[in-house]
Design a protein around this motif. Structure first.
Motif, short mmCIF file in Angstrom:
data_model
loop_
_atom_site.label_atom_id
_atom_site.label_comp_id
_atom_site.label_asym_id
_atom_site.label_seq_id
_atom_site.Cartn_x
_atom_site.Cartn_y
_atom_site.Cartn_z
N MET A 168 -38.24 -26.18 -2.01
CA MET A 168 -38.49 -25.22 -3.08
C MET A 168 -38.86 -23.86 -2.49
N ASN A 169 -38.17 -23.47 -1.43
CA ASN A 169 -38.50 -22.23 -0.75
C ASN A 169 -37.93 -21.02 -1.48
N PRO A 170 -38.57 -19.87 -1.35
CA PRO A 170 -38.10 -18.67 -2.06
C PRO A 170 -36.76 -18.19 -1.52
N VAL A 171 -36.03 -17.48 -2.38
CA VAL A 171 -34.73 -16.91 -2.03
C VAL A 171 -34.89 -15.40 -1.90
N TRP A 172 -34.22 -14.82 -0.91
CA TRP A 172 -34.21 -13.37 -0.81
C TRP A 172 -32.79 -12.88 -0.58
N ILE A 173 -32.56 -11.62 -0.90
CA ILE A 173 -31.23 -11.03 -0.78
C ILE A 173 -31.18 -10.18 0.50
N LEU A 174 -30.17 -10.46 1.32
CA LEU A 174 -30.00 -9.72 2.56
C LEU A 174 -29.54 -8.30 2.26
N GLU A 175 -30.13 -7.36 2.96
CA GLU A 175 -29.79 -5.96 2.72
C GLU A 175 -28.33 -5.68 3.07
N GLU A 176 -27.76 -4.69 2.37
CA GLU A 176 -26.34 -4.38 2.54
C GLU A 176 -26.01 -3.98 3.97
N LYS A 177 -26.95 -3.38 4.68
CA LYS A 177 -26.67 -2.95 6.05
C LYS A 177 -26.43 -4.17 6.96
N TYR A 178 -26.93 -5.33 6.56
CA TYR A 178 -26.67 -6.55 7.31
C TYR A 178 -25.48 -7.32 6.73
N ALA A 179 -25.30 -7.22 5.42
CA ALA A 179 -24.25 -7.98 4.74
C ALA A 179 -22.87 -7.34 4.93
N GLY A 180 -22.81 -6.05 5.23
CA GLY A 180 -21.53 -5.40 5.49
C GLY A 180 -20.93 -4.71 4.28
N LYS A 181 -20.98 -5.35 3.11
CA LYS A 181 -20.46 -4.79 1.87
C LYS A 181 -21.42 -5.14 0.75
N SER A 182 -21.29 -4.39 -0.33
CA SER A 182 -22.09 -4.73 -1.51
C SER A 182 -21.50 -5.96 -2.18
N ALA A 183 -22.29 -6.61 -3.01
CA ALA A 183 -21.81 -7.78 -3.76
C ALA A 183 -20.63 -7.39 -4.63
N GLU A 184 -20.68 -6.22 -5.24
CA GLU A 184 -19.60 -5.77 -6.12
C GLU A 184 -18.28 -5.66 -5.36
N GLU A 185 -18.35 -5.11 -4.14
CA GLU A 185 -17.13 -4.98 -3.33
C GLU A 185 -16.57 -6.34 -2.94
N LYS A 186 -17.44 -7.25 -2.56
CA LYS A 186 -16.99 -8.59 -2.16
C LYS A 186 -16.37 -9.33 -3.32
N ILE A 187 -17.00 -9.21 -4.48
CA ILE A 187 -16.46 -9.90 -5.66
C ILE A 187 -15.12 -9.31 -6.06
N ALA A 188 -14.99 -8.00 -5.93
CA ALA A 188 -13.70 -7.35 -6.23
C ALA A 188 -12.62 -7.84 -5.27
N ASP A 189 -12.97 -7.96 -3.99
CA ASP A 189 -12.02 -8.49 -3.01
C ASP A 189 -11.59 -9.91 -3.37
N LEU A 190 -12.58 -10.72 -3.74
CA LEU A 190 -12.30 -12.11 -4.09
C LEU A 190 -11.39 -12.19 -5.31
N ARG A 191 -11.69 -11.37 -6.32
CA ARG A 191 -10.86 -11.40 -7.53
C ARG A 191 -9.43 -10.95 -7.24
N GLY A 192 -9.29 -10.05 -6.27
CA GLY A 192 -7.95 -9.64 -5.87
C GLY A 192 -7.17 -10.80 -5.27
N GLU A 193 -7.84 -11.58 -4.43
CA GLU A 193 -7.19 -12.76 -3.83
C GLU A 193 -6.92 -13.82 -4.89
N MET A 194 -7.83 -13.98 -5.84
CA MET A 194 -7.63 -14.95 -6.92
C MET A 194 -6.40 -14.57 -7.75
N LYS A 195 -6.27 -13.27 -8.02
CA LYS A 195 -5.13 -12.81 -8.83
C LYS A 195 -3.82 -13.11 -8.13
#
Length: 226
Positions: A168-195
């Motif tokens: 039951m450990n807490p969840v945290w969000i990794l900063e964009e500087k470590y993640a490389g892209k924002s969540a919005e950009e990644k989801i857009a990329d994924l939706r492009g591949e899905m399409k």
């Protein structure tokens, strides 16, 4: 050998034998002929938290990889070459037979089940820790004997009184500087591949980093190894 090690090994062996008999009682109540216990969790991890160490609890083997199969007459533990020496020592006196995976003449878990399951028998396992592909592979392998799969119950949990709690450990969000892209950009990329593939839904369940990277980089301690 240290007498304390010998005594500890005998005690562990007695505890494992007692647990196996308890499990067999539960199996008999449900008409099961065999019960499969993999090393996994809800996300298919090899290195699991205490709650998911059912194979360790039932067989006494503490390595990270292995599968136990319990029938009404036999108990076996399959593991790979990293753990042959360790497993032989830990299983001593437990009544659990060691199957050295990949060695000549050693059956796989499926080959063992095909041989030992009776016609129209019932194989049980906790379906939450066996993925769909593996479940279908097992069912197909045993279809010649018309074996029924019962995946709806965690029988080990029903006898494990002092089982550790789910993480039951807490969840945290990794900063964009470590993640490389924002969540919005990644989801857009994924939706492009899905399409491109005419997909309407993409389901992510794994803790593997390549799947986590699709959306927000959420981190937590599901097990000590993640």
């Amino acid at each position: 050998m240290d007498n304390r090690e010998t005594t500890g090994g005998r005690k562990r062996g007695r505890e494992v034998r007692a647990r196996i008999e308890q499990l067999r009682e539960k199996m008999a109540e449900r008409g099961m002929d065999a019960y499969l216990i993999p090393t996994s969790d809800f996300h298919g991890s090899e290195y699991v938290s205490g709650y998911f160490k059912c194979r360790k609890y039932m067989a006494g083997f503490t390595g990270s990889a292995g599968t136990a199969v319990i029938t009404m007459e036999d108990a076996g533990l399959w593991t790979d070459g990293r753990y042959f020496v360790q497993a032989a020592a830990e299983l001593s006196g437990s009544g659990v037979e060691l199957y050295r995976s990949g060695q000549e003449g050693v059956p796989t878990t499926l080959e063992f089940l095909k041989k030992h399951m009776p016609e129209q028998g019932v194989l049980g396992f906790d379906g939450r820790v066996v993925d769909t592909a593996e479940g279908e592979r097992i069912a197909k392998a045993l279809s010649g004997k018309k074996v029924r799969i019962s995946e709806g119950e965690d029988l080990v949990g029903s006898i494990w009184d002092d089982r550790p709690a789910l993480p039951m450990n807490p969840v945290w969000i990794l900063e964009e500087k470590y993640a490389g892209k924002s969540a919005e950009e990644k989801i857009a990329d994924l939706r492009g591949e899905m399409k491109k593939r005419q997909a309407t839904v993409h389901l992510l369940t794994s803790l593997r980093s390549e799947e986590r990277r699709v959306g927000k980089e959420c981190r937590s301690r599901w097990s000590p190894y993640h």
